[in-house]
Enzyme design. Structure first.
Site, PDB file in Angstrom:
ATOM      1  NE  ARG A   1      -4.123  -1.819   1.914  1.00 29.32           N
ATOM      2  CZ  ARG A   1      -4.911  -2.332   2.855  1.00 29.32           C
ATOM      3  NH1 ARG A   1      -4.655  -2.106   4.127  1.00 29.32           N
ATOM      4  NH2 ARG A   1      -5.942  -3.064   2.522  1.00 29.32           N
TER       5      ARG A   1
ATOM      6  CE  LYS B   1     -21.706 -17.733   4.836  1.00 35.31           C
ATOM      7  NZ  LYS B   1     -21.933 -17.148   6.158  1.00 35.31           N
TER       8      LYS B   1
ATOM      9  N   GLY C   1     -10.708  -8.785  -2.520  1.00 32.69           N
ATOM     10  CA  GLY C   1     -10.334  -9.803  -1.550  1.00 32.69           C
ATOM     11  C   GLY C   1      -9.651 -11.038  -2.079  1.00 32.69           C
TER      12      GLY C   1
ATOM     13  N   GLY D   1     -13.059  -3.473  -0.325  1.00 33.52           N
ATOM     14  CA  GLY D   1     -14.414  -2.981  -0.053  1.00 33.52           C
ATOM     15  C   GLY D   1     -14.865  -1.923  -1.050  1.00 33.52           C
TER      16      GLY D   1
HETATM   17  P1  AMP Z   1     -15.549 -14.391  -0.243  1.00 28.53           P
HETATM   18  O1  AMP Z   1     -14.836 -13.678   0.857  1.00 28.53           O
HETATM   19  O2  AMP Z   1     -17.036 -14.382  -0.115  1.00 28.53           O
HETATM   20  O3  AMP Z   1     -15.085 -13.965  -1.610  1.00 28.53           O
HETATM   21  O4  AMP Z   1     -15.184 -15.923  -0.070  1.00 28.53           O
HETATM   22  C1  AMP Z   1     -13.894 -16.423  -0.199  1.00 28.53           C
HETATM   23  C2  AMP Z   1     -13.816 -17.736   0.469  1.00 28.53           C
HETATM   24  O5  AMP Z   1     -14.745 -18.629  -0.106  1.00 28.53           O
HETATM   25  C3  AMP Z   1     -12.470 -18.404   0.350  1.00 28.53           C
HETATM   26  O6  AMP Z   1     -11.869 -18.447   1.610  1.00 28.53           O
HETATM   27  C4  AMP Z   1     -12.794 -19.790  -0.158  1.00 28.53           C
HETATM   28  O7  AMP Z   1     -12.108 -20.808   0.520  1.00 28.53           O
HETATM   29  C5  AMP Z   1     -14.271 -19.917   0.114  1.00 28.53           C
HETATM   30  N1  AMP Z   1     -14.914 -20.885  -0.788  1.00 28.53           N
HETATM   31  C6  AMP Z   1     -14.815 -20.965  -2.102  1.00 28.53           C
HETATM   32  N2  AMP Z   1     -15.480 -22.018  -2.568  1.00 28.53           N
HETATM   33  C7  AMP Z   1     -16.034 -22.643  -1.525  1.00 28.53           C
HETATM   34  C8  AMP Z   1     -16.825 -23.805  -1.370  1.00 28.53           C
HETATM   35  N3  AMP Z   1     -17.184 -24.535  -2.423  1.00 28.53           N
HETATM   36  N4  AMP Z   1     -17.213 -24.158  -0.136  1.00 28.53           N
HETATM   37  C9  AMP Z   1     -16.829 -23.420   0.934  1.00 28.53           C
HETATM   38  N5  AMP Z   1     -16.093 -22.304   0.856  1.00 28.53           N
HETATM   39  C10 AMP Z   1     -15.675 -21.916  -0.359  1.00 28.53           C
END
Ligand code: AMP
Length: 396
Positions: free
Chosen positions: A35, A198, A354, A377
């Site tokens: 950064r 999610k 992220g 973010g």
């Molecule tokens: P996000 O912060 O919502 O972008 O989520 C990222 C996280 O989603 C990472 O740490 C991944 O390990 C997790 N992830 C990706 N695919 C899956 C999956 N099929 N089941 C559980 N976690 C997952």
């Protein structure tokens, strides 16, 4: 609008908001300088143009008032080394010391102000506090994309005190230009790839992108909410039952708007959430009970690559699987590779938000895509279609 390239800094004290929110170890040594490095070109440009620089930032999340572990003074040795000069330091970002040091600053000199968040007024966007900061400089440069989604005193409110002398630094400029290229250039086909854990965290992005893209690729944990919404058997994969209706609506919207929604057809499943679990590859809608999908399968990865290769613009946010574990990283790695191939073919590729940034860095591919966003973010809010206060304050 003023630009960092054309603005005349000669004899001016430029007040720059940067994002120096870097990780420090127990000895207060910086463990990742990314950064700071990202803001150096802007500081150098101001100095080269005959100006002086008053640098302001936050660091960490101090609760009430000054705390040594959140002091920006820990950054001085690195800044001195990188800029090749002795950076002055005001141990309070407003008040007499800051005023005196700022007033005495000569062209070519740099003053670093103490952590803005030692004042609660910073995050509250307090106008009086903004005015005190503003009185230190002759012009305002915002180069802190990481906080552009916050209407804080130093990131947005302060801009009103510089109606004719406000501008983006290089980093802000390139971040905003990249996002505009992807979301507003009107070039097609535009493919958005969304992954991560999610649906709940991505639904606003999905809704906004459905109006803009030609192909919407869904991967990661959130694919199973879609599969379940379509009547598939998902075993013990990550599913958000409260979002089944949301997924159904997204599927219907995509159809109504002629968006090609790509949901994985095969998946790597495991009998436990760990790297040593037993695995096999199955159809995404036929996951046996007790098994969970942790990556996209090879058929899906090949299909995604085909679509990516035919695109003019690609936006990627979120891993395709649990890429932190080697058994479930293949899909994410293949999508990253496909992006680099498309980039070499002239496609504009933006990676941001992220974990997809962590993934592209893990495979050392950051230099082979068009742009990697530094603002998690802020980037997510922009692709949700929201106005970023830090951007609007300069553009208005
Ligand atoms: P996000 O912060 O919502 O972008 O989520 C990222 C996280 O989603 C990472 O740490 C991944 O390990 C997790 N992830 C990706 N695919 C899956 C999956 N099929 N089941 C559980 N976690 C997952």
């Amino acid at each position: 609008m003023n630009t960092i390239e054309t603005y005349n800094f000669k004899g001016k004290r430029a007040l720059i908001r940067v994002d120096f929110n870097v990780p420090l170890n127990e000895e207060f040594k910086i463990t990742d300088t990314t950064r700071i490095d990202a803001a150096l070109p802007t500081i150098r440009k101001i100095l080269a143009g005959g100006g002086s620089a008053i640098v302001m930032s936050h660091l960490g999340r101090p609760k009430t008032g000054p705390e040594n572990k959140f002091s920006l003074k820990h950054l001085l040795p690195y800044l001195n080394e990188k800029l090749g000069l002795t950076v002055k330091f005001a141990d309070d970002c407003i008040g007499k010391t800051a005023n005196d040091l700022a007033a005495g600053l000569k062209p070519g000199e740099v003053l670093l102000l103490e952590n803005l968040r030692f004042y609660k007024e910073e995050e509250k966007g307090d106008v009086e506090f903004s005015k005190k900061l503003a009185s230190l400089g002759d012009c305002y440069v915002n180069d802190a994309f990481g906080t552009a989604h916050r209407a804080h005193a130093s990131t947005a409110i302060i801009a009103q005190f510089f109606p004719k002398d406000k501008l983006f630094g290089y980093l802000m400029d390139s971040e905003v230009a990249s996002l505009k290229k992807v979301l507003s250039s009107g070039e097609h086909p535009f493919t958005a790839i969304l992954g991560g854990a999610k649906v709940s965290g991505k639904i606003q992005i999905i809704n906004h992108l459905i109006d803009k893209c030609d192909n919407l690729i869904i991967g990661g944990g959130m694919m199973f909410t879609f599969i379940k919404a379509m009547g598939g058997e998902v075993g013990s994969s990550l599913v958000e039952d409260d979002f089944i209706e949301t997924a159904k609506k997204a599927i219907a919207d995509a159809k109504a708007k002629g968006v090609n929604l790509l949901i994985p057809t095969d998946t790597v499943i495991a009998d436990a959430f760990n790297n040593e679990a037993n695995t096999k590859t199955v159809k995404t809608d036929q996951i046996p009970s007790g098994w969970m999908g942790l990556d996209i399968g090879p058929e899906t990865a090949a299909k995604f690559e085909e679509v990516i290769m035919k695109s003019k613009i690609v936006l990627w946010n979120g891993p395709m699987g649990v890429f932190e574990m080697s058994s479930f990283e293949k899909g994410t790695k293949e999508v990253a590779m496909a992006l680099t191939k498309a980039t070499a073919n002239g496609t504009y590729t933006l990676v941001g938000g992220g974990d997809s940034v962590a993934a592209i860095n893990k495979y050392n591919l950051a230099k082979k895509v068009s742009y990697v966003s530094t603002g998690g973010g802020a980037m997510l809010e922009y692709i949700e279609g929201r106005e970023l206060p830090g951007v609007a304050a300069i553009e208005s």
